[in-house]
Scaffold this active site. Structure first.
Site, mmCIF file in Angstrom:
data_model
loop_
_atom_site.group_PDB
_atom_site.id
_atom_site.type_symbol
_atom_site.label_atom_id
_atom_site.label_comp_id
_atom_site.label_asym_id
_atom_site.label_seq_id
_atom_site.Cartn_x
_atom_site.Cartn_y
_atom_site.Cartn_z
ATOM 1 N N LYS A 74 73.880 56.440 29.543
ATOM 2 C CA LYS A 74 73.460 57.810 29.271
ATOM 3 C C LYS A 74 73.086 58.502 30.577
ATOM 4 C CE LYS A 74 70.330 56.283 26.486
ATOM 5 N NZ LYS A 74 69.265 56.106 25.466
ATOM 6 N N GLY A 84 62.246 61.103 21.509
ATOM 7 C CA GLY A 84 63.008 60.268 20.584
ATOM 8 C C GLY A 84 64.511 60.439 20.632
ATOM 9 N N THR A 85 65.036 61.071 21.685
ATOM 10 C CA THR A 85 66.485 61.283 21.724
ATOM 11 C C THR A 85 67.252 59.963 21.813
ATOM 12 O OG1 THR A 85 66.259 61.693 24.100
ATOM 13 C CG2 THR A 85 66.444 63.615 22.669
ATOM 14 N N GLY A 86 66.734 59.008 22.598
ATOM 15 C CA GLY A 86 67.409 57.717 22.707
ATOM 16 C C GLY A 86 67.402 56.956 21.405
ATOM 17 N N CYS A 87 66.266 56.975 20.713
ATOM 18 C CA CYS A 87 66.166 56.321 19.401
ATOM 19 C C CYS A 87 67.154 56.954 18.424
ATOM 20 C CB CYS A 87 64.749 56.466 18.841
ATOM 21 S SG CYS A 87 63.432 55.870 19.907
ATOM 22 N N THR A 122 62.654 66.716 23.533
ATOM 23 C CA THR A 122 63.541 65.569 23.723
ATOM 24 C C THR A 122 62.881 64.250 23.322
ATOM 25 O OG1 THR A 122 62.798 65.453 26.028
ATOM 26 C CG2 THR A 122 64.845 66.672 25.583
#
Length: 276
Positions: free
Chosen positions: A185, A219-222, A217
């Site tokens: 990412k 929690g975007t990865g989760c 942003t």
């Protein structure tokens, strides 16, 4: 029941193994929303409890490894699991339990999101867990989804990843360490866009996306990794299509985050943006 083939008309069962975020923007709360929004049935086994909000993490309580094992065994004893998303593992003992259980219960699609630090900079992973992730969880992963700082830690590099060529090199190292596919990412690049790099056994591909100017942003990865696990199950493992669909979903969730009014720090994304 063990994992098996899923008919195209069946809603996939997606298991999130991660920590809890009481503010609802990250962790299993975000995962369950993203799984549901992408057409899956969400389940969760908790690794840790946190006290956190949009401003940061105030406390972390790792759960007992035996209790995590019991949670996972309860699910596998009764329910077909079509895909798994692994988020915060908290420490080496919990990571080891996950590896043990998954070795005994193979699942078609495993997305490993190596969460180490929360959006506000708070550490969510004990130092001793990194080696266990490298040695035991990476080889079980269908795809790993690190951001650039996480990738640098996993490949044990003291040099920050700041260029596209370095992203490619890190992805290749992670693949050699055992991950079948890697989604690097690129949100941490100093760039007007936010490019992601996908490396699979079949080849590689860049996914270009505009950088959305927002502080929402959390929690975007989760959210991305949970959506990706669901899309992998729905597409029968079509990696390029699953990544493309998961990224499009996350982009919409970030763009619509301004419709929410949650907290005073890094706000959450709008998981059900398409229904608003």
């Amino acid at each position: 029941a063990v994992a098996g083939n899923m008919s195209k008309s069946m809603i996939p069962n997606i298991l999130s193994i991660a920590g809890s975020d009481p503010s609802g923007g990250a962790g299993i709360q975000a995962d369950l929303k993203a799984i549901s929004a992408n057409g899956g049935y969400g389940m969760a086994a908790l690794t840790a409890l946190t006290a956190q909000n949009t401003r940061g993490v105030q406390a972390v309580l790792a759960l007992d490894p035996d209790f995590l094992r019991q949670q996972l065994q309860s699910i596998f004893d009764d329910i077909r699991v079509d895909a798994i998303k692994i988020g915060v593992v908290a420490n080496a003992s919990l990571a080891g339990v996950i590896a043990d259980v998954l070795a005994d219960h193979p699942v078609p699609h495993v997305v490993l999101d190596p969460v180490m630090v929360a959006k506000g900079g708070d550490r969510l992973l004990a130092e001793d867990a990194i080696a266990t992730i490298r040695e035991r969880l990476l080889p079980l992963a269908t795809i790993i989804t690190p951001n650039l700082p996480e990738a640098a830690v996993l490949i044990d590099s003291d040099v920050d990843i700041t260029e596209r060529d370095a992203m490619i090199g890190a992805a290749r190292q992670l693949q050699m360490m055992g991950a079948r596919a890697v989604l690097m990412k690129g949100g941490h690049l100093a760039d007007s866009t936010s490019p992601d790099y996908l490396l699979t056994p079949a080849g590689d591909q860049w996914f270009e996306a505009p950088r959305i100017a927002t502080d929402n942003t959390h929690g975007t990865g989760c959210t991305l990794s949970a959506a990706l696990a669901t899309r992998l199950a729905l597409t029968g493992g079509d990696m390029v299509r699953a990544v493309s669909e998961a990224k499009a979903y996350l982009g919409g969730a970030i763009a619509a985050a301004g419709q929410l009014d949650v907290g005073h720090g890094h706000g959450p994304t709008h998981h059900f943006w398409y229904a608003s």
